[in-house]
Scaffold this active site. Structure first.
Site, PDB file in Angstrom:
ATOM      1  N   LEU A  38      10.558  98.015  47.295  1.00 56.72           N
ATOM      2  CA  LEU A  38      10.777  97.092  45.436  1.00 56.72           C
ATOM      3  C   LEU A  38      10.889  96.102  45.467  1.00 56.72           C
ATOM      4  O   LEU A  38      11.627  95.356  46.889  1.00 56.72           O
ATOM      5  CB  LEU A  38      11.650  98.332  44.993  1.00 56.72           C
ATOM      6  CG  LEU A  38      12.145  97.438  43.481  1.00 56.72           C
ATOM      7  CD1 LEU A  38      12.397  98.209  42.383  1.00 56.72           C
ATOM      8  CD2 LEU A  38      12.789  96.074  43.516  1.00 56.72           C
ATOM      9  N   LEU A  39       9.450  95.252  45.413  1.00 51.68           N
ATOM     10  CA  LEU A  39       9.933  93.568  45.057  1.00 51.68           C
ATOM     11  C   LEU A  39      10.644  93.708  44.155  1.00 51.68           C
ATOM     12  O   LEU A  39       9.358  94.461  42.767  1.00 51.68           O
ATOM     13  CB  LEU A  39       8.329  92.907  45.519  1.00 51.68           C
ATOM     14  CG  LEU A  39       8.225  92.174  45.680  1.00 51.68           C
ATOM     15  CD1 LEU A  39       7.109  91.268  45.953  1.00 51.68           C
ATOM     16  CD2 LEU A  39       7.508  91.011  44.092  1.00 51.68           C
ATOM     17  N   ASN A  40      11.070  92.126  43.577  1.00 47.57           N
ATOM     18  CA  ASN A  40      11.432  91.977  42.411  1.00 47.57           C
ATOM     19  C   ASN A  40      11.275  90.363  42.338  1.00 47.57           C
ATOM     20  O   ASN A  40       9.976  89.987  43.115  1.00 47.57           O
ATOM     21  CB  ASN A  40      12.304  92.796  41.628  1.00 47.57           C
ATOM     22  CG  ASN A  40      13.596  91.894  42.527  1.00 47.57           C
ATOM     23  OD1 ASN A  40      14.022  93.081  43.352  1.00 47.57           O
ATOM     24  ND2 ASN A  40      14.912  91.545  41.842  1.00 47.57           N
ATOM     25  N   ASP A  41      12.418  89.269  42.002  1.00 52.46           N
ATOM     26  CA  ASP A  41      11.518  88.143  42.422  1.00 52.46           C
ATOM     27  C   ASP A  41      11.185  86.995  43.210  1.00 52.46           C
ATOM     28  O   ASP A  41      11.810  87.421  44.222  1.00 52.46           O
ATOM     29  CB  ASP A  41      13.049  86.921  41.619  1.00 52.46           C
ATOM     30  CG  ASP A  41      14.167  87.934  40.418  1.00 52.46           C
ATOM     31  OD1 ASP A  41      13.499  88.623  40.022  1.00 52.46           O
ATOM     32  OD2 ASP A  41      15.022  87.798  40.510  1.00 52.46           O
ATOM     33  N   TYR A 100      20.643  88.057  47.285  1.00 53.63           N
ATOM     34  CA  TYR A 100      19.998  87.959  45.131  1.00 53.63           C
ATOM     35  C   TYR A 100      19.516  86.648  45.480  1.00 53.63           C
ATOM     36  O   TYR A 100      19.803  86.211  46.530  1.00 53.63           O
ATOM     37  CB  TYR A 100      21.596  87.867  44.573  1.00 53.63           C
ATOM     38  CG  TYR A 100      22.206  89.383  44.049  1.00 53.63           C
ATOM     39  CD1 TYR A 100      20.662  90.929  44.938  1.00 53.63           C
ATOM     40  CD2 TYR A 100      22.040  90.233  42.773  1.00 53.63           C
ATOM     41  CE1 TYR A 100      21.101  91.989  44.496  1.00 53.63           C
ATOM     42  CE2 TYR A 100      22.866  91.399  42.492  1.00 53.63           C
ATOM     43  CZ  TYR A 100      22.155  92.317  42.817  1.00 53.63           C
ATOM     44  OH  TYR A 100      22.303  93.810  42.424  1.00 53.63           O
ATOM     45  N   SER A 101      18.861  86.499  43.879  1.00 57.80           N
ATOM     46  CA  SER A 101      17.779  85.406  44.196  1.00 57.80           C
ATOM     47  C   SER A 101      18.326  83.820  44.517  1.00 57.80           C
ATOM     48  O   SER A 101      19.636  84.395  44.478  1.00 57.80           O
ATOM     49  CB  SER A 101      16.749  85.278  42.743  1.00 57.80           C
ATOM     50  OG  SER A 101      16.486  86.800  42.831  1.00 57.80           O
TER      51      SER A 101
HETATM   52  C1  FRU Z   1      16.259  88.878  38.125  1.00 53.03           C
HETATM   53  C2  FRU Z   1      17.468  89.484  39.167  1.00 53.03           C
HETATM   54  C3  FRU Z   1      18.825  87.982  39.853  1.00 53.03           C
HETATM   55  C4  FRU Z   1      19.026  88.482  40.733  1.00 53.03           C
HETATM   56  C5  FRU Z   1      17.456  89.657  41.519  1.00 53.03           C
HETATM   57  C6  FRU Z   1      18.510  90.730  41.870  1.00 53.03           C
HETATM   58  O1  FRU Z   1      15.030  90.344  37.932  1.00 53.03           O
HETATM   59  O2  FRU Z   1      18.323  90.120  38.315  1.00 53.03           O
HETATM   60  O3  FRU Z   1      19.123  87.761  38.462  1.00 53.03           O
HETATM   61  O4  FRU Z   1      19.340  87.912  42.126  1.00 53.03           O
HETATM   62  O5  FRU Z   1      17.510  89.966  40.197  1.00 53.03           O
HETATM   63  O6  FRU Z   1      17.719  91.413  42.785  1.00 53.03           O
END
Ligand code: FRU
Length: 485
Positions: A38-41, A100-101
């Site tokens: 999974l990729l997010n920010d 985290y981000s």
């Molecule tokens: C936003 C978030 C950030 C957090 C990160 C964790 O999508 O919830 O606030 O640092 O994703 O993956």
């Protein structure tokens, strides 16, 4: 925990899943995606020694939100990206449940990254540390540990440091939740990047609509554009209102003037950045051309995440294409970076095509799963224009001045769902379709709709329909595949 082992397990996970991931027909052709998982920010977006670096929140081991690593991609031109070694793994006591981000800056020929160490103790309690890591070569990062602990008055939802330089000083803006469970953006300052002084709340839900303006604000970013200071921020928990705030979490901006000495912000109201289904946690940087560039997460933490069709191929989500920002006519405009044109091939164009309500039309070569298309629209004598692309519809209602994007849902595949925005006079649409995404820029970036779409891959037609008549100039290009698997 040994960081080498953590990273080795992640590399093995990539290797073991390469074929499965690559066999997904919905794998994108020109977007940054996770090699597996999974990729997010987007994180740490920075221009360093002639190269663009983008990092991303990444769980290599599953398609859910487990402990996050920082994946890393590098490019000379913002278009061709290569995967760099893993930048950060969750392997220290202060980040063991996720790196985290966060963000990156260049100082004295080094990249400094600031990120949130997420820690969950044996009783399930969360703690957050703002941490620093440094790289001389832009590839290997040495962790330096926490530089900020959660201050009094805030819960452990205190994260996503974005560092920037202003008037001779370093600043850090963070997303926070007060003990009253309202969202805030808070400021710190530093002269050496190591010692950070808490300056206070820059802006928060309490002074901005109260409870309805979010129980937590995530992923803030601050920069100057034209004569405005812009705060990008992602409030969680704003109820939907009319066409606004339709996604689970919101992403938008406040524009105005920041007084850094008194930590105050005279600002206009919140404006959403993107009207599509899948956009969140954007981050910006400036490059050597002085452009303010932005990447977003082409996703959102929606409830149906586990139902994403790509999950069975062991991957999920992507980043948006890179955009550049301008401040014009009291608004933030977003356009795809012009470098993307390097990927265009097989140009097809039609000038002055008159489309009327006699019958829907299709045009030779104007179809496909992966393309870019620009439509210049004039001589409006229509109440409605519908451009059907695959199984999605782009609809402009001239009478109500509402633009609508409609897609097939992937949770209940036979239903359609829509997002809308009010737009005066539709003159132009620039559409980027990839196998399972669509990014639509209206009127040269006045409004943007970004979404994942999971159409039947045989549904390749582009069909123009109108009620009344319009004249359209059409340019369409195939887009080269640059992703490797
Ligand atoms: C936003 C978030 C950030 C957090 C990160 C964790 O999508 O919830 O606030 O640092 O994703 O993956």
């Amino acid at each position: 925990m040994n960081s080498r082992i953590e990273k080795d397990i992640a590399y093995k996970q990539i290797e073991d899943n390469k074929q499965k991931v690559a066999s997904d027909p919905y794998r994108l052709h020109y977007h940054i995606m996770p090699p597996v998982g999974l990729l997010n920010d987007p994180n740490g977006f920075v221009f360093f020694k002639g190269q663009y670096h983008i990092f991303y929140q990444w769980n290599p081991f599953a398609t859910n939100h487990g402990p996050k690593f920082w994946g890393h991609s590098v490019s000379e031109d913002l278009v061709h990206w290569r995967e760099a070694p893993i930048a950060l793994a969750p392997d220290k006591w202060y980040d063991k449940n996720g790196c985290y981000s966060g963000s990156a800056i260049v100082f004295e020929d080094k990249i400094y990254v600031f990120y949130t160490g997420n820690v969950i103790d044996d009783e399930g309690n969360r703690n957050s540390y703002q941490c620093m890591a440094v790289s001389i070569d832009g590839v290997h990062f040495e962790k330096k540990g926490p530089v900020i602990h959660v201050p009094d008055g805030y819960t452990a939802h205190f994260r996503d440091p974005k560092v920037f330089f202003n008037n001779g000083k370093w600043f850090m803006v963070l997303g926070a939740q007060t003990e009253k469970e309202t969202g805030e953006a808070v400021l710190y300052t530093s002269s050496d990047l190591k010692t950070w002084i808490f300056k206070g709340t820059l802006l928060g839900a309490e002074s901005n609509g109260g409870e309805d303006f979010g129980y937590m604000w995530e992923c803030p970013d601050i920069f100057r554009l034209g004569d405005k200071d812009i705060l990008l921020v992602c409030p969680q928990g704003i109820p939907a209102r009319g066409f606004q705030y339709q996604n689970i979490f919101q992403s938008g901006y406040f524009a105005g003037q920041i007084d850094y000495d008194n930590v105050s912000f005279l600002h206009d109201s919140f404006v959403e950045l993107d009207r599509g289904f899948d956009f969140y946690a954007p981050q910006t940087t400036v490059d050597k051309k002085g452009r303010r560039l932005l990447f977003g997460w082409l996703g959102n933490a929606e409830v149906g995440e586990s139902k994403h069709p790509t999950v069975k191929y062991n991957w999920i989500h992507a980043l948006t294409i890179p955009r550049y920002l301008e401040w014009k006519d009291g608004k933030l405009w977003q356009c795809p970076v012009e470098e993307l044109e390097k990927l265009y091939e097989d140009e097809t164009y039609y000038d002055n095509v008159v489309i009327d309500n006699k019958k829907p039309i299709t045009l030779p070569y104007v179809y496909g799963n992966v393309f870019a298309m620009k439509l210049g629209i004039k001589n409006w004598q229509a109440s409605k224009l519908i451009v059907q692309i695959g199984e999605s519809n782009l609809i402009y209602d001239q009478t109500s001045q509402v633009f609508t994007f409609q897609r097939k849902t992937f949770t209940a595949p036979h239903a359609l769902e829509s997002r809308h925005c009010v737009l005066k006079n539709l003159k132009e649409m620039l559409i980027f379709k990839d196998t399972s995404s669509m990014e639509i820029f209206l009127n040269d970036g006045e409004e943007v709709f970004s979404s994942r779409i999971f159409d039947d891959l045989e549904a390749k037609d582009v069909i123009f329909k109108v009620e009344g008549s319009v004249t359209i100039n059409i340019k369409k290009w195939n887009v080269k595949k640059i992703t490797k698997y």
